[in-house]
Design an enzyme around this catalytic site. Structure first.
Site, PDB file in Angstrom:
ATOM      1  N   PRO A  23       0.836  -1.206   0.000  1.00 11.69           N
ATOM      2  CA  PRO A  23       0.000   0.000   0.000  1.00 11.69           C
ATOM      3  C   PRO A  23       0.866   1.249   0.000  1.00 11.69           C
ATOM      4  CG  PRO A  23      -0.139  -1.157   2.112  1.00 11.69           C
ATOM      5  CD  PRO A  23       0.661  -2.016   1.209  1.00 11.69           C
ATOM      6  N   GLN A 100      -5.817  -1.740   2.869  1.00 15.24           N
ATOM      7  CA  GLN A 100      -5.230  -1.504   4.182  1.00 15.24           C
ATOM      8  C   GLN A 100      -6.090  -0.472   4.911  1.00 15.24           C
ATOM      9  OE1 GLN A 100      -1.607   0.971   4.942  1.00 15.24           O
ATOM     10  NE2 GLN A 100      -0.645  -1.001   5.442  1.00 15.24           N
ATOM     11  N   TYR A 182       1.088   5.073  13.372  1.00 12.65           N
ATOM     12  CA  TYR A 182      -0.320   5.467  13.321  1.00 12.65           C
ATOM     13  C   TYR A 182      -1.059   4.898  14.529  1.00 12.65           C
ATOM     14  CZ  TYR A 182       1.205   7.074   8.794  1.00 12.65           C
ATOM     15  OH  TYR A 182       1.904   7.712   7.796  1.00 12.65           O
ATOM     16  N   ARG A 230      -0.497  -5.292   9.512  1.00 17.34           N
ATOM     17  CA  ARG A 230       0.844  -4.757   9.262  1.00 17.34           C
ATOM     18  C   ARG A 230       1.394  -4.205  10.565  1.00 17.34           C
ATOM     19  NH1 ARG A 230       3.053  -1.066   4.217  1.00 17.34           N
ATOM     20  NH2 ARG A 230       5.089  -2.069   4.223  1.00 17.34           N
ATOM     21  N   LEU A 301      13.286  -1.815   0.696  1.00 17.52           N
ATOM     22  CA  LEU A 301      14.474  -1.788  -0.159  1.00 17.52           C
ATOM     23  C   LEU A 301      14.771  -3.146  -0.793  1.00 17.52           C
ATOM     24  CD1 LEU A 301      17.022   0.659   1.501  1.00 17.52           C
ATOM     25  CD2 LEU A 301      15.523   1.024  -0.445  1.00 17.52           C
TER      26      LEU A 301
END
Length: 370
Positions: A23, A100, A182, A230, A301
């Protein structure tokens, strides 16, 4: 067969390969509603050949948006707008779709990154965020509003309402956003959760509200839809959330029917010190997979096909997610399949694009022309 292009499952959802499009916030919605940008952006990524495409972090209430341009799913209007995009993707792509669901908490009301990404004050059209405790993200910002019992119930019910809307739209997977600083991550981390009630203090208490949200979603999510979470495996700050606490959280989620865990890190504190480099978050996913036994998605990455293949071949994760790399190269799965000897789904309109030496990239295709 390549590990990256071998089939897998999340819960009861079958996937043709192990490539996930993570996302990615686009900051391009209007009052929470998807726009033509989302049609172009998600439509493009849906043709990539990846196994699973996640829609960006989608706010469960207006105050839960990270920015004024965040996507939302809290009203009939936001549901209808996103529904148009989903219908278009379904018409032309077999890709599985995930969403998500999240709430920004004290990190709400931020400007878009290309405008600096800083807090938008109420005087400039922003709003005051909600949090476990009245502790700002940094000292220069006003304190957020601490959620009371009624506020906790409101947010939990907002997650459920948004999940029901996502189910009506036909999403194949729902991911609960408990990472990147969050709201649900704010409850987990002792850096942001200073409560002295049943939702603060001990690890058990700090996990309580995120687990209550997950339990509420588990009750309304059918077995045909994969439900996962997540996480940020560490805050990268001494005295903050860390891998051992993440393992305890993952174990509690597994016991409640969580079907996958998407492993990231950081985001809750500007004091974080992240040693960014290729595969820097893979060890967290590897440890969760080894000790908890839950299907894991790793991200961060991962840019090269052989790099992704090696992660899976060595058993460090079950799936690999790409974000910025997919934006840079929206046909990344095509090129990875060509390198690793895999096959991908591609639209018939593009079948003639495969090089002659890769005639099996899209499977056996035949063309007739007068």
């Amino acid at each position: 067969m390549s590990h990256l292009f071998s089939p897998t499952t999340l819960g009861n959802v079958s996937l043709p390969n192990r490539i996930v499009i993570a996302p990615m916030c686009e900051y391009s919605a209007e009052e929470g509603c998807a726009t033509d940008w989302h049609m172009i952006h998600l439509g493009n990524l849906a043709l990539s050949g990846a196994g699973l495409l996640f829609v960006e972090a989608t706010a469960v209430e207006a105050d839960g948006r990270i920015s004024p341009g965040d996507l939302g799913l809290w009203s009939d209007e936001t549901e209808a707008a996103l529904g148009k995009v989903v219908a278009a993707v379904r018409r032309y792509s077999p890709i599985k779709l995930g969403i998500q669901l999240g709430h920004a908490g004290r990190k709400a009301s931020s400007d878009a990154p290309w405008n600096g990404g800083q807090l938008v004050p109420e005087s400039a059209g922003g709003w005051l965020g909600w949090a476990p405790s009245a502790v700002p993200h940094n000292d220069q910002e006003p304190a957020p509003r601490a959620l009371d019992a009624a506020g906790l119930a409101r947010v939990r019910d907002a997650y459920v309402a948004s999940a029901k809307r996502a189910l009506r739209l036909g999403f194949d997977a729902i991911e609960v956003h408990a990472a990147h600083g969050y709201l649900l991550h704010q409850f987990l981390s002792p850096l942001s959760n200073r409560r002295d009630d049943a939702y603060g203090g001990s690890l058990e208490n700090r996990m309580r509200f995120p687990l209550e949200v997950f339990e509420a979603l588990r009750e309304v999510t059918p077995s045909s839809v994969a439900l996962g979470v997540r996480v940020s495996a560490t805050d990268w700050v001494e005295g903050g959330w860390d891998l051992e606490q993440t393992l305890a959280f993952a174990q509690a989620l597994k016991a409640r029917g969580c079907e996958f865990i998407d492993v990231s890190s950081g985001g809750v504190s500007p004091q974080q010190k992240i040693p960014v480099g290729p595969n820097y978050q893979v060890p967290f996913a590897e440890e969760i997979k080894r000790r908890i036994g839950m299907p894991t998605i790793t991200v961060g990455l991962i840019t090269e096909a052989q790099q992704a293949e090696d992660i899976l071949a060595q058993g460090k994760a079950d799936m690999v997610a790409l974000a910025r790399g997919m934006l840079y190269n929206p046909r990344w799965p095509w090129h990875a399949a060509a390198q690793l000897g895999g096959q991908v789904d591609a639209p018939r309109q593009y079948w003639r694009s495969q090089p002659r030496e890769l005639k099996s990239l899209f499977g056996e295709t035949r063309f007739g022309q007068r």
